[in-house]
Design a protein around this motif. Structure first.
Motif, mmCIF file in Angstrom:
data_model
loop_
_atom_site.group_PDB
_atom_site.id
_atom_site.type_symbol
_atom_site.label_atom_id
_atom_site.label_comp_id
_atom_site.label_asym_id
_atom_site.label_seq_id
_atom_site.Cartn_x
_atom_site.Cartn_y
_atom_site.Cartn_z
ATOM 1 N N PHE A 29 0.769 -1.066 0.033
ATOM 2 C CA PHE A 29 0.046 0.003 -0.168
ATOM 3 C C PHE A 29 0.704 1.398 -0.173
ATOM 4 C CE2 PHE A 29 -3.269 -2.744 2.401
ATOM 5 C CZ PHE A 29 -4.078 -2.818 1.254
ATOM 6 N N ARG A 30 0.420 2.307 -0.846
ATOM 7 C CA ARG A 30 1.158 3.439 -0.705
ATOM 8 C C ARG A 30 0.319 4.651 -0.810
ATOM 9 N NH1 ARG A 30 6.322 4.147 -2.369
ATOM 10 N NH2 ARG A 30 6.065 5.844 -0.838
ATOM 11 N N GLU A 37 -6.938 7.615 3.168
ATOM 12 C CA GLU A 37 -6.606 6.554 4.160
ATOM 13 C C GLU A 37 -5.229 6.257 4.056
ATOM 14 O OE1 GLU A 37 -7.805 1.928 5.640
ATOM 15 O OE2 GLU A 37 -8.628 2.783 3.500
ATOM 16 N N HIS A 38 -4.368 6.214 5.055
ATOM 17 C CA HIS A 38 -2.842 6.121 5.048
ATOM 18 C C HIS A 38 -2.570 4.784 5.690
ATOM 19 C CE1 HIS A 38 1.314 6.989 5.555
ATOM 20 N NE2 HIS A 38 1.070 6.533 6.646
ATOM 21 N N MET A 79 6.198 5.916 4.860
ATOM 22 C CA MET A 79 5.909 7.078 5.044
ATOM 23 C C MET A 79 5.388 7.186 6.583
ATOM 24 S SD MET A 79 4.240 9.120 1.853
ATOM 25 C CE MET A 79 5.103 9.101 0.206
ATOM 26 N N SER A 80 5.475 8.286 7.302
ATOM 27 C CA SER A 80 5.142 8.579 8.565
ATOM 28 C C SER A 80 3.620 8.945 8.303
ATOM 29 C CB SER A 80 5.721 9.392 9.444
ATOM 30 O OG SER A 80 5.520 10.899 8.685
ATOM 31 N N VAL A 81 2.645 8.922 9.236
ATOM 32 C CA VAL A 81 1.432 9.362 9.127
ATOM 33 C C VAL A 81 1.208 10.721 8.696
ATOM 34 C CG1 VAL A 81 -0.527 10.034 10.379
ATOM 35 C CG2 VAL A 81 0.410 7.974 10.844
ATOM 36 N N GLU A 82 2.194 11.689 9.164
ATOM 37 C CA GLU A 82 2.084 12.959 8.822
ATOM 38 C C GLU A 82 2.460 13.119 7.549
ATOM 39 O OE1 GLU A 82 3.723 17.563 10.509
ATOM 40 O OE2 GLU A 82 4.171 15.873 11.359
ATOM 41 N N GLU A 83 3.750 12.515 7.174
ATOM 42 C CA GLU A 83 4.135 12.911 5.530
ATOM 43 C C GLU A 83 3.241 12.164 4.675
ATOM 44 O OE1 GLU A 83 7.915 11.323 2.815
ATOM 45 O OE2 GLU A 83 7.635 10.556 4.740
ATOM 46 N N LYS A 142 1.176 14.576 1.950
ATOM 47 C CA LYS A 142 1.498 14.515 0.500
ATOM 48 C C LYS A 142 -0.153 14.048 -0.228
ATOM 49 C CE LYS A 142 6.259 13.701 0.745
ATOM 50 N NZ LYS A 142 7.455 12.448 0.418
ATOM 51 N N ALA A 143 -0.751 13.391 0.438
ATOM 52 C CA ALA A 143 -2.089 12.761 -0.147
ATOM 53 C C ALA A 143 -2.795 14.054 -0.363
ATOM 54 C CB ALA A 143 -2.577 11.891 0.734
#
Length: 322
Positions: free
Chosen positions: A257-258, A288-289, A294-298, A302-303
């Motif tokens: 997942f990305r 959705e992350h 990637m960290s949650v914040e990153e 970015k999304a």
């Protein structure tokens, strides 16, 4: 359409802190986890239903920030062969539906569930091929004895409360693709539709645009998750898409997942947004992350940036951040 986020990303902070961060990021739509596999850090339906004061505080936290709920989510398996799990997830689902009705939320997101292979099973059994014929017999038993009776009953429950179930097609559950989602809807009722997550379609080799159009023809797409999948160019050709290795074993998996835009590029996501417009979808694009790189914040920021650009280009979203 409005850009929002699945707030389970921010389960480690308080509800109010999560809402403040979401608002500061330029979003005003939120999907809230209400139990099951995703947890209930910000929303415990049974407690809110039992305590009017807590319910009013919950509503005020949203209203005071001008944030709307796109969906309440309680991803679980109410068909689990372990009756304790099945009963807990069923109770959570029904409490979430009752809470959604009180809040004026149109849909509850969940999974279809998956039974075992018989009344004696200890674990869910997901069937992926018809032969040997044992598998076909199990699949027929699951649908006829467990899936259809359960969801027919839930369709009536949903109708009574004026709420829809947005079932998220996901491998491991009996509803995992377009065909199985539409079968569930056809067999059990029109209160049932899809929570569409392109990452699960990419993973299985489906075309999200074609699937969106097919669901749109049946007015069966209720809610949308923005998440991507990267197919590994070395591991996938060797092993295909069926992969039981840990999600953390990124180097050796066939796919991962990305964050949106990191599995498929701008053209693909532009086509997806355009397909949603084509079928008349005007709900949330809920970020959705689950990106292990990637960290949650990153991943979240970015999304947001990627989708704002794509949505602005397509003219598909209210530009409240402008």
């Amino acid at each position: 359409m409005k850009l929002g986020v699945f707030a389970v990303l921010f389960s480690k902070v308080t509800f109010e802190e999560a809402l403040d961060y979401i608002k500061e990021s330029g979003l005003d739509t939120v999907e809230i986890g209400a139990g099951g596999y995703i947890g209930d850090a910000h929303c415990k339906p049974a407690e809110l239903l039992a305590d009017e004061s807590k319910l009013n505080d919950f509503k005020y936290a949203l209203q005071s920030r001008g944030i709307q709920i796109s969906a309440l989510s309680c991803h679980g398996n109410p068909l689990h062969p372990n009756q304790n799990i099945a009963e807990e997830h069923h109770r959570i689902f029904q409490d979430t539906v009752r809470l959604a009705a009180k809040l004026g939320v149109e849909q509850v997101v969940t999974f279809s569930g998956c039974p075992g292979e018989s009344e004696y099973s200890l674990h869910p059994v997901w069937i992926t091929c018809p032969w040997p014929t044992d598998f076909s017999e199990v699949a027929d038993w699951q649908w006829n004895e467990k899936v259809i009776p359960y969801w027919k009953e839930q369709n009536e429950f949903l109708k009574e409360h004026g709420v829809k179930a947005a079932i998220e097609p996901h491998p491991g559950f009996v509803v995992y693709n377009t065909e199985t989602l539409l079968r569930l809807r056809r067999e059990c009722g029109n209160q049932i539709g899809a929570n569409f997550d392109p990452s699960h379609y990419f993973w299985q080799g489906m075309d999200p645009v074609a699937c969106i159009r097919a669901l749109g023809k049946e007015k069966a797409l209720f809610h949308f998750h923005a998440k991507d999948t990267k197919i590994d160019g070395q591991n996938h050709p060797l092993n295909g898409v069926l992969d039981t290795k840990s999600y953390s074993d990124i180097a050796n998996r066939s796919w991962v997942f990305r964050t949106v835009g990191y599995g498929h590029g701008e053209d693909t996501w532009r086509d997806i947004i355009s397909a949603l417009q084509t079928i008349g979808y005007n709900g949330a694009i809920s970020i959705e992350h689950e990106d292990g790189l990637m960290s949650v914040e990153e991943g979240f920021t970015k999304a947001v940036a990627f989708l704002k650009d794509k949505l602005i280009e397509e003219g598909a979203v209210e530009m409240w951040w402008a």
